[in-house]
Design an enzyme around this catalytic site. Structure first.
Site, PDB file in Angstrom:
ATOM      1  N   GLN A  30       0.831  -1.201   0.000  1.00 58.20           N
ATOM      2  CA  GLN A  30       0.000   0.000   0.000  1.00 58.20           C
ATOM      3  C   GLN A  30       0.868   1.255   0.000  1.00 58.20           C
ATOM      4  O   GLN A  30       1.058   1.893   1.019  1.00 58.20           O
ATOM      5  CB  GLN A  30      -0.889  -0.029   1.253  1.00 58.20           C
ATOM      6  CG  GLN A  30      -1.894   1.069   1.329  1.00 58.20           C
ATOM      7  CD  GLN A  30      -3.103   0.791   0.487  1.00 58.20           C
ATOM      8  OE1 GLN A  30      -3.608  -0.319   0.461  1.00 58.20           O
ATOM      9  NE2 GLN A  30      -3.576   1.783  -0.209  1.00 58.20           N
ATOM     10  N   PHE A  31       1.403   1.624  -1.175  1.00 55.77           N
ATOM     11  CA  PHE A  31       2.281   2.795  -1.240  1.00 55.77           C
ATOM     12  C   PHE A  31       1.554   4.073  -0.862  1.00 55.77           C
ATOM     13  O   PHE A  31       2.170   5.040  -0.413  1.00 55.77           O
ATOM     14  CB  PHE A  31       2.928   2.921  -2.626  1.00 55.77           C
ATOM     15  CG  PHE A  31       2.050   3.534  -3.679  1.00 55.77           C
ATOM     16  CD1 PHE A  31       2.114   4.888  -3.946  1.00 55.77           C
ATOM     17  CD2 PHE A  31       1.156   2.753  -4.397  1.00 55.77           C
ATOM     18  CE1 PHE A  31       1.310   5.458  -4.914  1.00 55.77           C
ATOM     19  CE2 PHE A  31       0.355   3.306  -5.363  1.00 55.77           C
ATOM     20  CZ  PHE A  31       0.416   4.665  -5.626  1.00 55.77           C
ATOM     21  N   THR A  32       0.229   4.109  -0.985  1.00 50.50           N
ATOM     22  CA  THR A  32      -0.517   5.338  -0.691  1.00 50.50           C
ATOM     23  C   THR A  32      -0.489   5.714   0.788  1.00 50.50           C
ATOM     24  O   THR A  32      -0.873   6.827   1.145  1.00 50.50           O
ATOM     25  CB  THR A  32      -1.974   5.245  -1.183  1.00 50.50           C
ATOM     26  OG1 THR A  32      -2.628   4.163  -0.518  1.00 50.50           O
ATOM     27  CG2 THR A  32      -2.032   5.054  -2.688  1.00 50.50           C
TER      28      THR A  32
END
Length: 145
Positions: free
Chosen positions: A78-80
């Site tokens: 989950q890079f966000t």
């Protein structure tokens, strides 16, 4: 490393219409990696998650860990989680590690959990994923190192 931990009664992740990971009881992890993260951060966070007492005992108190309960993990990259929304209306993702850095560390993090005897299911790194879960409690925490 930043991880959102959600205690779950059941969860699954689907990529292109196919289930790539599914659990019945445990935690869903949304895992973000930043530029400075390495083996030390992965070990710290994996150990914290495995031993975090967030499952209820017979008296209804959160006294049991994932290891105690033999719970499962559904781990989702989950890079966000490193999106900066302080300026403007579009998040800035400059603090998220590039895929060539993040993916091996994400894989290592999952391996560390596996080495503790935890059943780890995953999504597909970098893919568009549909995540479904029944949040238990709800109990949701953020762990950061």
């Amino acid at each position: 490393m930043r991880v959102v931990v959600q205690r779950s009664k059941q969860a699954s992740v689907t990529v292109n219409g196919e289930i790539t990971g599914q659990i019945q009881y445990g935690v869903v992890l949304l895992v973000g990696v930043t530029h400075e993260d390495g083996e030390e951060e992965a070990k710290y966070v994996a150990d914290k998650i495995a031993n975090l007492r967030i499952f209820e005992d017979e008296e209804g108190k959160m006294n049991h860990s994932l290891l105690d309960q033999k719970g499962q993990v559904l781990s989702i990259s989950q890079f966000t989680l490193y999106g900066d929304t302080r300026k403007g209306r579009r998040p800035n993702f400059m603090e998220a590690a590039r895929p060539e850095v993040a993916e091996p560390l994400y894989d290592r993090f999952n391996q560390l959990l596996l080495e503790k005897g935890i059943d780890v299911q995953t999504g597909v790194f970098g893919a568009m994923m549909d995540v479904s879960l029944i949040n238990d409690g709800p109990v949701t925490l953020i762990i950061e190192k």
